[in-house]
Design an enzyme around this catalytic site. Structure first.
Site, PDB file in Angstrom:
ATOM      1  N   SER A  44       0.814  -1.217   0.000  1.00 17.59           N
ATOM      2  CA  SER A  44       0.000   0.000   0.000  1.00 17.59           C
ATOM      3  C   SER A  44       0.846   1.265   0.000  1.00 17.59           C
ATOM      4  O   SER A  44       2.008   1.259   0.414  1.00 17.59           O
ATOM      5  CB  SER A  44      -0.921   0.015   1.223  1.00 17.59           C
ATOM      6  OG  SER A  44      -1.745  -1.124   1.240  1.00 17.59           O
TER       7      SER A  44
HETATM    8  N1  SAH Z   1      -0.167  -5.587   4.036  1.00 21.58           N
HETATM    9  C1  SAH Z   1       0.581  -5.886   2.835  1.00 21.58           C
HETATM   10  C2  SAH Z   1      -0.174  -5.572   1.562  1.00 21.58           C
HETATM   11  C3  SAH Z   1      -1.314  -6.462   1.379  1.00 21.58           C
HETATM   12  S1  SAH Z   1      -1.893  -6.704  -0.271  1.00 21.58           S
HETATM   13  C4  SAH Z   1       1.923  -5.207   2.828  1.00 21.58           C
HETATM   14  O1  SAH Z   1       2.262  -4.496   3.778  1.00 21.58           O
HETATM   15  O2  SAH Z   1       2.671  -5.415   1.871  1.00 21.58           O
HETATM   16  C5  SAH Z   1      -3.224  -7.784   0.187  1.00 21.58           C
HETATM   17  C6  SAH Z   1      -2.778  -9.156   0.574  1.00 21.58           C
HETATM   18  O3  SAH Z   1      -3.923  -9.855   1.062  1.00 21.58           O
HETATM   19  C7  SAH Z   1      -2.259  -9.985  -0.602  1.00 21.58           C
HETATM   20  O4  SAH Z   1      -0.988 -10.476  -0.300  1.00 21.58           O
HETATM   21  C8  SAH Z   1      -3.287 -11.114  -0.719  1.00 21.58           C
HETATM   22  O5  SAH Z   1      -2.737 -12.339  -1.156  1.00 21.58           O
HETATM   23  C9  SAH Z   1      -3.795 -11.197   0.696  1.00 21.58           C
HETATM   24  N2  SAH Z   1      -5.105 -11.847   0.872  1.00 21.58           N
HETATM   25  C10 SAH Z   1      -6.214 -11.754   0.117  1.00 21.58           C
HETATM   26  N3  SAH Z   1      -7.209 -12.491   0.644  1.00 21.58           N
HETATM   27  C11 SAH Z   1      -6.719 -13.072   1.771  1.00 21.58           C
HETATM   28  C12 SAH Z   1      -7.248 -13.947   2.767  1.00 21.58           C
HETATM   29  N4  SAH Z   1      -8.515 -14.400   2.733  1.00 21.58           N
HETATM   30  N5  SAH Z   1      -6.458 -14.328   3.777  1.00 21.58           N
HETATM   31  C13 SAH Z   1      -5.160 -13.896   3.864  1.00 21.58           C
HETATM   32  N6  SAH Z   1      -4.607 -13.073   2.956  1.00 21.58           N
HETATM   33  C14 SAH Z   1      -5.374 -12.655   1.929  1.00 21.58           C
END
Ligand code: SAH
Length: 220
Positions: free
Chosen positions: A65
């Site tokens: 993000s």
């Molecule tokens: N917080 C992260 C950015 C997240 S992007 C950072 O600091 O880099 C969103 C993430 O959520 C992705 O890696 C995606 O694979 C994950 N995601 C999506 N659905 C999910 C679920 N049900 N459980 C766990 N992770 C999930």
């Protein structure tokens, strides 16, 4: 000037002009963002862009993000040194690294194994050893560590998954992007006497939360 010194300067500028001047005043949050080396959490070749005012791709169609959005979400978790925190969506591990600077225990759930592996590597390179990364469907939370003083969902869901509300402690805060698939409302829930009060923190656009209590993975 060494590359490390240059990144440190870029990080100071990022915090000053993207974060502090936009209204984030919590000294602990600002200090954590000055400290955590964001360039260690982006894919090779993107390091030079890591302190820019935008999200960046991290592979598997996911993103790290924008720093300001990370700051808003982190500030609204109101973390204390003893707080127990759950993150859903470890991605690069950057958000988890900040949480580890600010809280007592951090668990982060990630559904894509290759990203979970990378997040662990990134955290190790940054010298952060206290984050537990778990592979699974974070829409179901992580019951072994519950209840949590703070929960952050870093992917967008049509509604706040009920298991996460259930796993929030009394007085706990949950921050998440909630709404349609493309762009959402960033909301903050506070749980008191078993009930949640919701406030809006503004508009955001996040990648989808895919799971039993989120979006289905079909058609992506
Ligand atoms: N917080 C992260 C950015 C997240 S992007 C950072 O600091 O880099 C969103 C993430 O959520 C992705 O890696 C995606 O694979 C994950 N995601 C999506 N659905 C999910 C679920 N049900 N459980 C766990 N992770 C999930």
């Amino acid at each position: 000037m060494t590359e490390t010194d240059r990144f440190t300067k870029e990080r100071e500028r990022m915090v000053e002009f993207q974060i502090r001047t936009r209204g984030i005043r919590g000294e602990r949050v600002l200090a954590a963002m000055r400290k955590v080396p964001r360039h260690l959490f982006v894919p090779e070749g993107l390091e030079q862009s890591s302190y820019e005012d935008r999200p960046l791709p991290i592979g598997e169609e996911q993103t790290i993000s924008q720093p300001y959005i990370v700051a808003v979400m982190t500030e609204n978790l109101e973390l204390r040194p003893e707080s127990r925190v759950l993150e859903i969506g470890a991605g690069s591990g950057y958000q988890a690294a900040l949480l580890a600077e600010l809280a007592g225990s951090v668990t982060s759930v990630e559904r894509i194994e290759s990203l979970a592996d990378r997040a662990r590597e990134n955290l190790a390179r940054a010298g952060i050893t206290s984050v537990r990364i778990v592979i699974g469907d974070g829409t179901e939370g992580y019951p072994p560590g519950a209840p949590y003083d703070a929960i952050i969902i870093t992917a967008a869901s049509p509604a706040v998954p009920q298991p996460l509300i259930d796993q929030l402690a009394e007085g706990g805060r949950l921050v998440a992007p909630i709404g349609p698939r493309d762009c959402q409302d960033l909301v903050k829930l506070v749980k008191r006497e078993g009930r949640v009060a919701t406030t809006s923190l503004g508009g955001v656009c996040f990648v989808p939360l895919i799971g039993v209590f989120g979006w289905s993975g079909e058609g992506l």
